[in-house]
Design a protein around this motif. Sequence first.
Motif, mmCIF file in Angstrom:
data_model
loop_
_atom_site.group_PDB
_atom_site.id
_atom_site.type_symbol
_atom_site.label_atom_id
_atom_site.label_comp_id
_atom_site.label_asym_id
_atom_site.label_seq_id
_atom_site.Cartn_x
_atom_site.Cartn_y
_atom_site.Cartn_z
ATOM 1 N N SER A 1 33.186 60.136 84.880
ATOM 2 C CA SER A 1 33.131 59.708 83.531
ATOM 3 C C SER A 1 34.128 58.416 83.455
ATOM 4 N N THR A 2 33.992 58.331 82.123
ATOM 5 C CA THR A 2 34.334 56.656 81.805
ATOM 6 C C THR A 2 35.840 56.909 81.660
ATOM 7 N N TYR A 3 36.090 57.784 80.845
ATOM 8 C CA TYR A 3 37.358 58.550 80.042
ATOM 9 C C TYR A 3 38.221 58.272 81.381
ATOM 10 N N CYS A 4 38.062 59.833 82.561
ATOM 11 C CA CYS A 4 38.762 59.723 83.307
ATOM 12 C C CYS A 4 39.421 58.658 84.322
ATOM 13 N N SER A 5 39.045 57.414 84.366
ATOM 14 C CA SER A 5 38.843 56.488 84.961
ATOM 15 C C SER A 5 39.835 55.225 83.997
ATOM 16 N N SER A 6 40.424 55.608 82.441
ATOM 17 C CA SER A 6 40.522 54.655 81.556
ATOM 18 C C SER A 6 41.903 54.769 82.411
ATOM 19 N N TRP A 7 42.658 55.457 83.263
ATOM 20 C CA TRP A 7 43.840 55.445 83.568
ATOM 21 C C TRP A 7 44.415 54.027 85.261
ATOM 22 N N ILE A 8 42.907 53.250 85.181
ATOM 23 C CA ILE A 8 42.714 52.716 86.890
ATOM 24 C C ILE A 8 43.015 51.114 86.093
ATOM 25 N N PHE A 9 43.832 50.660 87.145
ATOM 26 C CA PHE A 9 44.478 49.204 86.544
ATOM 27 C C PHE A 9 44.914 48.227 87.640
ATOM 28 N N ASN A 10 43.315 47.719 87.992
ATOM 29 C CA ASN A 10 42.807 47.048 89.407
ATOM 30 C C ASN A 10 43.866 46.060 88.986
ATOM 31 N N ALA B 1 45.702 43.905 82.794
ATOM 32 C CA ALA B 1 45.316 45.202 83.416
ATOM 33 C C ALA B 1 45.060 45.970 81.719
ATOM 34 N N TYR B 2 45.833 45.844 81.165
ATOM 35 C CA TYR B 2 45.468 46.695 79.755
ATOM 36 C C TYR B 2 43.898 46.116 78.675
ATOM 37 N N LEU B 3 44.229 44.881 79.238
ATOM 38 C CA LEU B 3 42.594 44.094 78.073
ATOM 39 C C LEU B 3 41.534 44.430 79.110
ATOM 40 N N GLU B 4 41.723 44.603 79.996
ATOM 41 C CA GLU B 4 40.561 44.881 81.055
ATOM 42 C C GLU B 4 39.460 46.523 80.768
ATOM 43 N N LEU B 5 40.674 47.296 80.154
ATOM 44 C CA LEU B 5 40.919 48.534 80.006
ATOM 45 C C LEU B 5 39.082 48.401 78.708
ATOM 46 N N PHE B 6 38.330 49.561 79.052
ATOM 47 C CA PHE B 6 36.393 49.496 78.637
ATOM 48 C C PHE B 6 36.631 49.540 77.410
ATOM 49 N N ILE B 7 37.800 50.935 77.322
ATOM 50 C CA ILE B 7 37.736 50.981 75.633
ATOM 51 C C ILE B 7 37.920 49.487 74.746
ATOM 52 N N VAL B 8 37.651 48.940 74.581
ATOM 53 C CA VAL B 8 38.735 47.692 73.862
ATOM 54 C C VAL B 8 37.442 46.624 74.631
#
Lengths: 414, 267
Positions: free
Chosen positions: A300-309, A323-330
Motif C-alpha cells: 500500500s501507499t499508506y503503510c509507506s507513509s512512515w518511510i523518511f529516506n 523528509a516531510y515534504l517528500e511524502l506522497f500525500i503532499v
Amino acid sequence: MAEKEVRLRRLKTASDIARFMADYYYELDEATKSRKRKIAWCTSVGPAEILKSMGFLTYFPETHSALIGTRKLAADFIPSANAIGYSPEVCSYLTSDIGAYVLGETPLAKAFPGIERIPGADVFVYNTNQCRDVQDWFSWYSEKFGAPLLGVETHRNVGKVTPAHVASIASQLENMIEPLERIAGQKFDIDELRNVVELSRQCSVLWEKCLATAAAVPAPLTFFDATTLMGPAVVGRGQQEVLGLYERLLEELSERIERGEGATGERERFRIYWEGMPVWGRLSMHAKLFSGLGAVVIASTYCSSWIFNALDPAAPFESMAKAYLELFIVRSEEYKERYIREKLAFFKCDGIVYHDAKTCPNNSNCRYGMVQRIESKTSIPALVINGDLNDMRLISDEQTRTNVEAFVEQLEEQ
Amino acid sequence: MNPVYAGVDVGSSRTKVALLDEKKGLLGYAVRKSGVDFSATALEGLKESLEMAGRTQADIARAVSTGYGRANVAFAADTKTEIGCHARGCFYYFPEAITIIDIGGQDNKIIKLDGQGRRTGFKMNRKCAAGTGAFLEEMASRLDLAIEELDALARQSADMVRLGSFCTVFSATEVLENIRNGKKIEDIVKGVFFSVINRILEMDSLSEKVVMTGGVVANNPYIVAMTEEQIGRKILVGRHPQLTGAIGAALYALEDPRGAGKESRRG
C-alpha cells in the motif's frame, strides 16, 4: 452455500509490537498522572524528532482514532462532535476522537486496564502535511486543555521538492525551538536532535525493508498486517527500542520468504495493491474477504507513509523538512501517478484497489482521473470501493463484497 | 432425459430463475418477489420454472446462484457475482465488444466487455439508491401510481419536467413541488425516467455497442428509447432483459468456467 473459513497467519513479532504499543500508552498514562514528564501531542508525520530530543513524551491522536476505528466505536462518538459543529463530512478521525472526548470515553480504557483517559498535554504540535483537519483538531484540544498550539504549514501539490520548499519548512521547524524550550523547561540540544534523527532514519530504513519483503512471491506480509505492525514506526520513531522490533520482524519475514511461506494460509493467486486509507473497522473482514478469494493485498501507499529516506543527522532541520515534504500525500498528481506505477511494478501487482474514503479527500487518490490514467498506462485492472476510514455508517459491506468478488472474477478472465 | 442447467439470480427486489438445456436453449424461467426468505423464494422459482420446462429437480445437473442473495440458495453448487453473470448472459446474446447497462432494484451496473467477452472493467452505483428501481418505486409511491403505470404515462409526456437533485429524498420533494405547481403527472414521470438515465450515464463512459438489461428495462422499455435519444445511437436489448443475470448464472453452471487454477500473470 456456507461461508469459507479463511486462515490468516499471525507473525510472532506482532505480539512484541502489541506489547510495545501497550507500554507506550502506559508510559503516557503514568506521565499524565504523575506530571513527571511533559507530553506533546503530535500529528502522525509531525516533527516528533524535535519533541523527543527535548524530552517530551509524544502522543499521536491519529493512532487513538485508528483504535476507535478498529474497535468499531466511531459511530457512537461522531454524533457528539457533529453536535458541536464538526460536520459529518470532515475527517472521521477528528470527529470520532473529539466526540469520544466530549462523551468522556476512550477505547484505551478497554484495551489497557488501568488507563481511564487519554493523555494530558503540555503542547500541541501539528504538521498540515496530512491535511488541514489536523490543525482544526489540535486547535480544539489546545483551547480545551489550555495548552499552546504550534504548527508547520506545509506546501501541497509539490512536484519537485526544491531548496525553497525545504528552507521554508526548515525555518518553521527552527522557529518552534524557542517556545518548546519554554514549555519543556530545558534547553534545546542540537546533538540530541542529531541522535534522534539518526534513530528515526534507521527506523525508516528497517520499516522500508520490512515492507519491501512483500515483493517476494508469495508475499510474506499483507497490507492488513502492516497497518498494525507500523505502530512503532509512527509513535516510536527516534527511539532505540523500536529498531530491535523491526530487526526481528525483518528476520521473521525473511524466514517466511526462505520457506516460501505466504502471509496467509490461502494460495496467493493474485497480488493486489491498496491505495488510500484502511477501513479500520473492517480490517479483519477485508483481510479474509481478499485472502479467501486468493487475492492477497500485499502492499500500500499508506503503510509507506512512515518511510523518511531524506533524514540526515548532519542536517537535522533541513533533512526533516525534506523528509516531510517528500511524502506522497503532499505531492503533485504527476508524482503520485509515477509513484503508484513504480510500486505496482516493484510488488508485481495484478490489480489495484482504491479506497475512496468519504471523509478523507486528501488520502483518496481516485477523484481526479488517477484510476483511469494508471489503468490505461499499465493495463493493470483497478477497482474503486466506497467507504471510510472510521465512519462505518458510510460502508455497504454487501456492495464491497460484490465489488471485490467481481474484481477477482475479472482478474481470472485476464 | 437431457440435463438441465439452472441459474438463480436473487436480487434485492425480484428473484429470477432460468433453466437451460445443453444447447443453451431456454427451457423455463420464473420471476418472483424476493421477499424476506431468499432460500424459499429461490426454491419456489425453481419449481415454477421446472413446471414450465416440464422437468423435475432430479434433471438439474448443476445450479449457480447470483445476486444479493446468492449465498442463500442451498441447491446451488457455486456462486458468481451479478456482474459476472450479466456479462456472461449479455455476451451470449451479443458476442462482441459491448458496454452493459443493468438497472436493478437496488443497484446499477456498467460493465465493459472486450470482443472475447472478458470484462475490462465495471462500475456499480454508490450506496445511494438514486437511479435504481428503488428510486422508481419511491417516486411511483409519491405520485400514487402503480409501478406498472409509469411506462405508458411517460410516453404521453409532451413537456418533460427536469428534476435537479441526486438524492432520492430531495427528488421526492421536487416531485411534490411539481405536483403543487400543477405539472402534469406524465411530464413528472418522464422527468423521473430522465433522472434515472442521467444517474447511470454519469457512472462511466460507454463504448460503441450498448446493451441494457434488468427489471427496470423489462418493465419500462421507454427508458431504453429515452437513453437512445440521450446517447444518439441504438441500444441492444435481449428478449428477456430481466433474466439476463439468471441466464448468465445458468451458462456458468453449464460451462463451469471457474477461475480455479488461474494465477497471477506477474507474480
